[in-house]
Design a protein around this motif. Structure first.
Motif, mmCIF file in Angstrom:
data_model
loop_
_atom_site.group_PDB
_atom_site.id
_atom_site.type_symbol
_atom_site.label_atom_id
_atom_site.label_comp_id
_atom_site.label_asym_id
_atom_site.label_seq_id
_atom_site.Cartn_x
_atom_site.Cartn_y
_atom_site.Cartn_z
ATOM 1 N N ASN A 313 0.844 -1.190 0.000
ATOM 2 C CA ASN A 313 0.000 0.000 0.000
ATOM 3 C C ASN A 313 0.881 1.242 0.000
ATOM 4 N N GLU A 314 0.239 2.402 -0.049
ATOM 5 C CA GLU A 314 0.996 3.646 -0.173
ATOM 6 C C GLU A 314 1.928 3.856 0.996
ATOM 7 N N GLU A 316 3.278 1.571 2.946
ATOM 8 C CA GLU A 316 4.375 0.593 2.860
ATOM 9 C C GLU A 316 5.366 0.982 1.761
#
Length: 423
Positions: A313-314, A316
């Protein structure tokens, strides 16, 4: 048909003419000293001839004229030696003046013309042109005269000689012989002068060529010594830091099983590309070492993110994108790695400026970092990942072609693709 006149390279012309002026000046001075001593003997013989009644002061004759010529020669030689002393050369690097050039040229012209006058007067005494022969050949071999100067001087002396013997030689057979011998002499003397001058040009060019080659060899040897010293320093630093590197590399591979062998393969691709581009040995070594450590910052990435089977995800991705900066910080403590820290930091920059961590664009990205970017992408595409299978090298080359100008440097990509197509 090639020209008989050797052409000096423009960059050497002034240096050559300075050398010619210096040699002519010094040789003329030395020859003037010798002739002055000989002229003293000539005057002594003239006085002896006077004592034997061969000539009288108020009766025109060849011997009286010869005495006056010897006195005139002594006067000119004395003036020349005096001027050459005032303008003497005290060192090899002394700046030459117009006087040095004029004195050398004047001496050469004077001796040839004076020899002609002596031989003209000899028509009244012995019907010989020996002095004319000796004077012309002596100057032709002693001094380096430019072709235009030598032909002017020799032609002038020949005209003077022909006119003089025509008026003073009454024996037509002797006159005819002197015409022929004088013409042959003056042509030979000029040709000798011209040949020696051309040989001097050839010798000068050869010397400069040898000096240039020696300088190139010396510079090349110095470059080799410098490279060798750098290699020794780098190897020494590598020896001192290898335990640290192996520890870090092992720790990284233990965290991410999918990256096992990745850095080594990227390093090999980067080295191959550097060799294809014809980079120096030093650059090849730098890019290989930087590629070995380009992902070392991933050691600071949490295992959950590093080994996640799905897409990040963003948040991460933000953490994952910090690994170039972490790698730079880790390697900044290693002395041998300091010269390629920018390559570790910028190996994820994109050519169009959309990469990270600094968003560099085009030429702002270090050239060697652009090489590592391509090598990293090739191995990433052809290696197995948790979220996709490995792809072929042909597929990787197609992806590189698609990313030319956006993610990758177009010229480097093209060189990489051509190297594989050629193979």
């Amino acid at each position: 048909m090639p020209s008989p006149f050797l052409k000096l390279p423009d960059k050497y012309e002034q240096e050559f003419f300075n050398e010619i002026v210096r040699l002519n000046f010094l040789r003329s001075r030395n020859l003037a000293l010798v002739l002055s001593l000989l002229n003293i003997l000539f005057i002594i013989f003239d006085i002896k001839n006077y004592q034997e009644g061969l000539w009288y002061w108020y009766t025109p004759s060849g011997y009286l004229t010869l005495f006056y010529l010897h006195v005139f020669l002594g006067l000119i030689l004395s003036i020349f030696l005096l001027l050459s002393w005032f303008n003497r050369l005290k060192s090899e690097d002394q700046v030459l003046t117009r006087w040095h050039s004029l004195l050398g040229t004047f001496f050469s012209a004077f001796i040839i013309l004076f020899s002609s006058c002596i031989s003209i007067n000899d028509q009244l005494l012995h019907n010989q042109i020996t002095v004319f022969i000796l004077g012309s050949i002596l100057i032709a071999t002693n001094n380096y005269l430019k072709p235009i100067i030598s032909i002017t001087v020799f032609a002038s002396s020949m005209i003077l000689f022909m006119i003089g013997i025509t008026f003073l030689q009454s024996d037509l057979d002797v006159l005819k012989g002197n015409y022929i011998n004088g013409t042959i002499l003056i042509i030979f003397a000029w040709f000798l002068s011209f040949t020696i001058y051309n040989m001097k040009i050839q010798d000068f060019i050869s010397q400069k060529t040898i000096q240039q080659k020696n300088k190139e060899v010396e510079d090349y040897n110095n470059d080799l010594i410098e490279i060798n010293n750098r290699l020794e320093e780098s190897l020494q630093a590598l020896d001192e830091s290898q335990n640290v590197i192996f520890t870090l590399a092992s720790a990284l591979e233990s965290k991410d099983t999918y990256t096992r062998g990745h850095s080594e393969r990227v390093a090999n691709y980067a080295l191959q590309l550097a060799q294809t581009l014809g980079l120096s040995l030093n650059d090849q070594q730098t890019v290989w070492r930087a590629a070995q450590l380009h992902d070392i910052g991933k050691i600071g990435i949490p295992d959950a993110i590093l080994n996640k089977s799905g897409k990040l995800n963003e948040e991460e991705w933000e953490i994952m994108r910090s690994h170039p900066e972490m790698g730079e910080n880790i390697c900044s403590t290693l002395s041998f790695a300091r010269n390629f820290l920018p390559l570790i930091r910028h190996h994820h920059e994109h050519f169009d400026g959309t990469g990270y961590p600094d968003g560099l664009k085009g030429e702002e990205i270090p050239f060697l970092a652009r090489i590592i970017t391509i090598a990293d992408a090739v191995d990433a595409i052809t290696s197995h990942r948790s979220y996709r299978p490995s792809r072929t090298i042909d597929y990787a080359l197609e992806e590189l072609a698609i990313g030319k100008g956006s993610q990758f440097d177009p010229s480097i990509v093209q060189a990489f693709i051509e190297s594989f197509n050629y193979a």
